[in-house]
Design an enzyme around this catalytic site. Structure first.
Site, PDB file in Angstrom:
ATOM      1  N   ASP A 138      16.131  43.937  65.562  1.00  0.00           N
ATOM      2  CA  ASP A 138      16.392  44.165  64.767  1.00  0.00           C
ATOM      3  C   ASP A 138      14.979  43.154  63.830  1.00  0.00           C
ATOM      4  O   ASP A 138      14.806  42.100  64.595  1.00  0.00           O
ATOM      5  CB  ASP A 138      17.697  42.870  64.397  1.00  0.00           C
ATOM      6  CG  ASP A 138      18.280  42.668  62.941  1.00  0.00           C
ATOM      7  OD1 ASP A 138      17.156  42.629  61.868  1.00  0.00           O
ATOM      8  OD2 ASP A 138      19.164  42.328  62.932  1.00  0.00           O
ATOM      9  N   LYS A 182      30.507  35.845  67.879  1.00  0.00           N
ATOM     10  CA  LYS A 182      29.386  34.562  67.580  1.00  0.00           C
ATOM     11  C   LYS A 182      30.279  34.349  68.954  1.00  0.00           C
ATOM     12  O   LYS A 182      30.465  33.068  68.640  1.00  0.00           O
ATOM     13  CB  LYS A 182      29.615  33.815  66.587  1.00  0.00           C
ATOM     14  CG  LYS A 182      28.310  35.064  65.701  1.00  0.00           C
ATOM     15  CD  LYS A 182      28.019  34.238  64.218  1.00  0.00           C
ATOM     16  CE  LYS A 182      27.621  34.852  63.777  1.00  0.00           C
ATOM     17  NZ  LYS A 182      26.582  34.273  62.051  1.00  0.00           N
TER      18      LYS A 182
END
Length: 346
Positions: free
Chosen positions: A221, A157
């Protein structure tokens, strides 16, 4: 060649759709989701597939059986306790001493697995990761490679400033080819993560570690309702290649019902006069009554949409009842066996 699908998650992000239906077998275009991964592996010549399960494993085994209907051999392993992605791989593949393709169980892709395996072998890699370029990688972990596709490091991240400075946008796509020696990097029965434990250890030991970057391949996803619905819209739009839908028959569609050419209608549906279905997937046994509207939505099996109800950009679970003149606006998600009374607005 073996394959392992890590399908042990509870599907928490996909709730309420996964309360009664484990994520690996939620319907995608009226087929159990995991069948798309199984079909992708079979196309690459891989027919021995192990499923690592944890949440409601009996339901998954009941739906998929031994795999013979799909041209593969399925083996089911249930984790004794949550083991993480790496620990689940170690537990499920403990007796496998050959090259193994590993799939995260919530990935929808038309990625060429055969080409992926060939690259892995050509490079003499111990582990090869599929990477996907994304427009906004800040929510993911970035993977940095050199000019020869060797993996250099992982950044979890990263900030916007780091992304701009590094000028990379490739993330871990959740598909790996691993040699048996990777199993030796983790103890049996302990919780381990590929991302936080195994991959850093591979780098530390300087084992051959490479990446294959997807180009025009589809990847998503489907772990949230929004992404799950978007994947259906992508399929109807023709963005996902190489998969067929289940043939449907015995549906009763009124002459004055309007169904566009992109929509998928399951078997045994009843669609009455004046109903309109646009850019949607309708599960088997669904009943859509007079003047009801279904747009850009997914309806699971055996639900009933009453007269003049309007459903747009929504997901309706299995065996639901939507009352007359109800309106469901974009983003609505209704779990299995729910009842909405007449004139409900969501």
């Amino acid at each position: 060649m073996q394959a392992l699908i890590l399908a042990g998650g509870k599907g928490t992000r996909l709730r309420p759709l996964t309360v009664y239906t484990p994520k690996p077998i939620v319907p995608f275009c009226n087929r159990a989701f995991l069948l798309y991964q199984i079909e992708n592996l079979r196309k690459a010549g891989i027919t021995d597939i192990t499923l690592s399960l944890s949440y409601q494993p009996d339901k998954i085994e009941h739906v998929l059986g031994n795999g013979s209907d799909y041209g593969v051999n399925l083996r089911f392993i249930t984790e004794p306790a949550p083991l993480g992605t790496g620990g689940a791989y170690r537990f499920a593949a403990a007796d496998i001493r050959e090259t193994t393709v590993v799939f995260n169980g919530d990935i929808l892709t038309d990625f060429d697995i055969g080409s992926f395996i060939r690259l892995h072998k050509e490079l003499g890699s111990a582990a090869t990761l599929a990477l996907k370029p994304v427009e906004n990688p800040s929510a993911y972990g970035l993977v940095e490679t050199d000019s020869e596709s060797k993996i250099l490091r992982f950044l979890e991240k990263p900030s916007d400033d780091e992304i701009k400075r590094l000028k990379i946008n490739t993330i871990n796509a959740g598909i790996y080819v691993l040699e048996p020696e990777i199993l030796d990097l983790m103890p049996l029965g302990e919780n381990r993560s590929f991302e936080y434990d195994i991959f850093p250890e591979i780098l530390k030991r300087e084992m051959p570690f490479y990446a294959d970057v997807m180009k025009d391949d589809y990847w998503r996803d489907i772990g949230t309702p929004a992404s799950y619905l978007a994947a259906h819209m992508d399929f109807l739009n023709g963005d996902i290649r190489g998969f067929e839908t289940e043939p449907s028959d015995r549906s009763d569609v009124a002459t004055k019902a309007v169904i566009d050419s992109r929509s998928i209608i399951g078997s045994g549906c009843v669609i009455k006069s004046g109903a309109r279905v646009t850019n949607s997937v309708i599960g088997p046994g669904v009943q859509i009554e007079e003047k009801a509207i279904v747009e850009d939505s997914v309806l699971w099996a055996h639900s009933r949409i009453s007269t003049a109800a309007e459903i747009r950009g929504s997901i309706i679970g299995r065996s639901c009842h939507v009352g007359r003149n109800s309106i469901l606006d974009a983003g609505s998600v209704i779990g299995d066996k729910s009842t909405l009374t007449d004139y409900t607005r969501v």
